[in-house]
Structures are given as structure tokens and as C-alpha cells.
Design an enzyme around this catalytic site. Structure first.
Site, PDB file in Angstrom:
ATOM      1  N   CYS A 192       0.826  -1.224   0.000  1.00  0.00           N
ATOM      2  CA  CYS A 192       0.000   0.000   0.000  1.00  0.00           C
ATOM      3  C   CYS A 192       0.854   1.265   0.000  1.00  0.00           C
ATOM      4  CB  CYS A 192      -0.924   0.019   1.212  1.00  0.00           C
ATOM      5  SG  CYS A 192      -2.118  -1.320   1.241  1.00  0.00           S
ATOM      6  N   HIS A 210      -2.688   7.202   4.470  1.00  0.00           N
ATOM      7  CA  HIS A 210      -3.217   6.033   3.761  1.00  0.00           C
ATOM      8  C   HIS A 210      -4.597   5.706   4.327  1.00  0.00           C
ATOM      9  CE1 HIS A 210      -3.669   2.278   1.823  1.00  0.00           C
ATOM     10  NE2 HIS A 210      -3.418   1.543   2.885  1.00  0.00           N
ATOM     11  N   ASN A 246      -9.923   0.358   1.676  1.00  0.00           N
ATOM     12  CA  ASN A 246      -8.477   0.449   1.456  1.00  0.00           C
ATOM     13  C   ASN A 246      -8.167   0.055   0.007  1.00  0.00           C
ATOM     14  OD1 ASN A 246      -5.725   0.056   1.336  1.00  0.00           O
ATOM     15  ND2 ASN A 246      -5.587  -1.070   3.271  1.00  0.00           N
TER      16      ASN A 246
END
Ligand SMILES: CC(C)(COP(=O)(O)OP(=O)(O)OC[C@H]1O[C@@H](n2cnc3c(N)ncnc32)[C@H](O)[C@@H]1OP(=O)(O)O)[C@@H](O)C(=O)NCCC(=O)NCCS
Length: 338
Positions: free
Chosen positions: A122, A257, A287
């Protein structure tokens, strides 16, 4: 940890164009609660996620990356054939090779661009932008495209309620070029392979599958990843701000994030950033891995939340385990982005 702070007079480099794209299909928590043993109340209270986008069966990363890239190029007023570098950061490329970056180079088309995919979980987008920044600042590249995107729905175990409720699909793209002033002020990137077993995709490479593991679906130890994420989201931002000589009071927009609202709230409290300076859209996308930060930046710009000269702090973290922060002085005029 590697880091870079622009104190040595190197050329300013900034984002000159940005675009994002998500699949059309919206998957709500209520729909998920008919697929696995979960509830909207559980998902919202533990994660802040209400819905996410899911790619169609025949939709791959390049299908959303191409429109995102075209928007970024148009906004930067850069012709695709003038790109000399394409980096796609992802853990869900169309396939391992040809790389999705090479596919983009063919379709856009950008026949003179070096093209490769970059794997950093990520954190991919922050890693990719740091790399492109270095190449543009050093003169190796003049016009670089960085695409951060993932279609994690393709590597989820849709019977595992502890993972399938957390993730979604989406993608963002940025053009990086030299500018007159402002731009990226610094980066701080790190990794700890020792924590790699907390978030992994067994059977996705040359390592034989261990007995009992389902291949090619995300395996995650939620509580350990939660501890890691809350720690590095704070420490990575603090490291970078200290290096750049700024404090949270100087940060106009914080883009963490978008993994989990509780993780974000924890970081916001620890860092002492005012809530109205935090970009949050995890409720609508879940996400999206490498897509998370560029999608959030794109929506902040569209909402008029970024002015020329604003300081933007971005921090990603994820599989690897990896983490990375970037500090950007926004150089675009607001009108250009609406
Ligand atoms: C996954 C996460 C939301 C779980 O939240 P939590 O409060 O830690 O919950 P726990 O893991 O302690 O699980 C509590 C219970 O909820 C259950 N549960 C897990 N997923 C559930 C779901 N979707 N619906 C209902 N119950 C669920 C568990 O089975 C567990 O039940 P048990 O106590 O009977 O064993 C949290 O650990 C997290 O966000 N981790 C980080 C994940 C992440 O961000 N990964 C990507 C990083 S880039």
C-alpha cells in the site's frame, strides 16, 4: 531508511497533473453482510468503511489506470508521446509480465518511455513518486507518469470476513515535471521485512505454497498490522517533518493512507493535526492500497481544499512491511483543477 530533503539546491519537481478512476460497481456493507457473517454496524465501528468499489470480472488494473493516466496528462498539458518514464505501483498488475506500465506505454501511447511496475504494498504510490522525483530532479527524466492503483477484489478471499470487508479497487495517476518553485520538499521511506508474515499473498511467486494456505488471496494478522500501522503512520510523518524543519502547524492538508478510520484518528491525535486539515474518504472506497493517496489527493483538489503554496503531508504504509511519507508544496493554481 532512505530519505531526501531538498536543501541542496536541486531542481524543484512537482505534480503537474492528476487523475483518478474507480470501478462503477459499489459494494455496500449490507450486501457484504449477505455474503459473510458480518454487519454494517461492525464494519463501520471497527473501520469507518461504508462502501467500496469492485471491478467487474473482465476489468483489470490497466482498464482503470488508462483513464486515470489520460486525465493526469490532459491536466498537465503533456502529450503521452512526450512521457519518458512510466511507473505503475501495484500488487495487482494485469499480470506479472508484460508489466502494466508497459501496457500503458503501448496504449497511451508513450513509445519513448521506460516503463516498469513497482511493488511496495500500500506504500507503492509514495515509493513510486519518490523514485520518479529522483529521476526528474537528476535529469534522467523530463516527464514522468506515476500510477498508483490496485484491484484487490481479485486477490481477496470472499469467505474471510476479517479481510474481505476492508479493501476496494481504485487508481490514481500523477505527472511529475520540473517546476520553478515549490514541489516536493522531502521523502522518508522505510521497510521491515521481519513483519512481512503479517500481511502476505502466499502462492503468488516462486515460493512453494505451505500446506493449508489458500493460494493468491490476502492473508492478514489484523491486530499485528493494526499495531504496525498506528506506529509508523505517526513515526514516518514525524521523521520527515523533523528533517524538513516543519511542524504539524505548517501542514495545510494531511493525507494518510486510507486503511481504517480508527488508525487515521489515532495518527491525527498523536500528530496533533487539526481535524479540518485531514483528508478522509475511506468510508466510500475502503483500502485501495496504492490507489488510496492519489484518489484522496484528487478528491481534495476537486473539493477546493488545496491552494497554491499549501503544504501537503502524505503517509502510506502496508505490505512488506513498508512505509513512506512525502511532503509537497502545492504548485498548481486551484482553478486548473476544478
Ligand atoms: C481487521 C480489524 C478491523 C479488526 O478489528 P479488531 O477490533 O482488532 O477486531 P479483532 O481482530 O480483535 O476481532 C474481534 C472479533 O471480530 C471478529 N470479526 C472479524 N472480522 C469481522 C467482521 N467483518 N464482522 C464481524 N466480526 C468480525 C473476529 O472474528 C473476532 O471475533 P472473536 O473475538 O470471536 O475471535 C483491525 O485489526 C485492523 O484494522 N487491522 C489493520 C488492517 C489493515 O489496515 N490492513 C491493511 C494495512 S495497509
Amino acid at each position: 531508511m532512505i530519505g531526501s530533503v531538498r536543501t541542496n539546491g536541486s531542481a524543484p519537481v512537482s505534480i503537474t497533473g492528476l487523475g483518478c478512476q474507480v470501478p462503477e460497481r459499489v459494494l455496500t456493507n449490507d450486501e457484504l453482510s449477505r455474503m459473510v457473517d458480518t454487519t454494517d454496524e461492525w464494519i463501520v465501528s471497527r473501520t469507518g468503511i461504508r462502501e467500496r468499489r469492485i471491478a467487474a470480472p473482465d476489468e483489470a488494473l490497466s482498464d482503470i489506470a488508462i483513464p486515470a493516466a489520460r486525465t493526469a496528462l490532459e491536466r498537465a498539458n503533456v502529450r503521452p508521446e512526450d512521457l519518458d518514464l512510466i511507473i505503475v505501483t501495484t500488487v495487482t498488475p494485469d499480470m506479472l509480465f508484460p508489466t502494466t506500465a508497459a501496457i500503458l506505454g503501448d496504449v497511451l501511447p508513450s513509445p519513448d518511455a521506460a516503463a516498469y511496475d513497482l511493488l511496495a504494498g500500500c506504500t507503492g504510490f509514495v515509493y513510486g513518486v519518490a523514485q520518479a522525483y529522483g529521476m526528474v530532479a537528476a535529469g534522467l527524466s523530463e516527464k514522468a507518469l506515476v500510477v498508483g492503483g490496485d484491484v484487490l477484489s481479485k486477490i481477496l478471499d470472499w469467505t474471510d470476513r476479517s479481510t474481505c470487508v476492508l479493501f476496494g479497487d481504485g487508481c490514481g495517476a500523477v505527472v511529475l515535471e520540473r517546476v520553478d518553485e515549490g514541489g516536493f520538499l522531502g521523502f522518508a521511506l522505510g521497510a521491515d521485512g521481519g513483519g512481512g508474515s503479517y500481511l502476505l499473498l502466499p502462492g503468488s511467486g516462486s515460493r512453494a505454497l505451505e500446506d493449508g494456505n489458500r493460494p493468491n488471496v490476502i492473508h492478514m494478522h489484523g491486530p499485528e498490522v493494526y499495531k504496525f500501522a498506528t506506529r509508523v503512520l505517526v513515526s514516518s510523518a514525524q521523521d520527515l517533518m523533523a528533517k524538513c524543519g516543519v511542524t504539524t502547524a505548517d501542514v495545510d492538508l494531511y493525507i494518510p493512507h486510507q486503511a481504517n478510520l480508527r488508525i487515521i484518528d489515532h495518527a491525527v491525535r498523536q500528530l496533533g493535526i487539526a481535524k479540518d486539515r485531514v483528508m478522509i474518504n475511506v468510508d466510500r472506497y475502503g483500502n485501495t492500497s496504492s490507489g488510496s493517496i492519489p484518489i484522496a489527493l484528487s478528491e481534495a483538489l476537486a473539493a477546493g481544499r488545496v491552494q497554491k503554496g499549501d503544504l501537503i503531508l502524505m503517509t502510506g504504509m502496508g505490505a512488506g512491511l513498508t512505509w513512506g511519507s512525502a511532503l509537497l508544496e502545492w504548485t498548481g493554481e486551484r482553478e486548473t483543477w476544478q
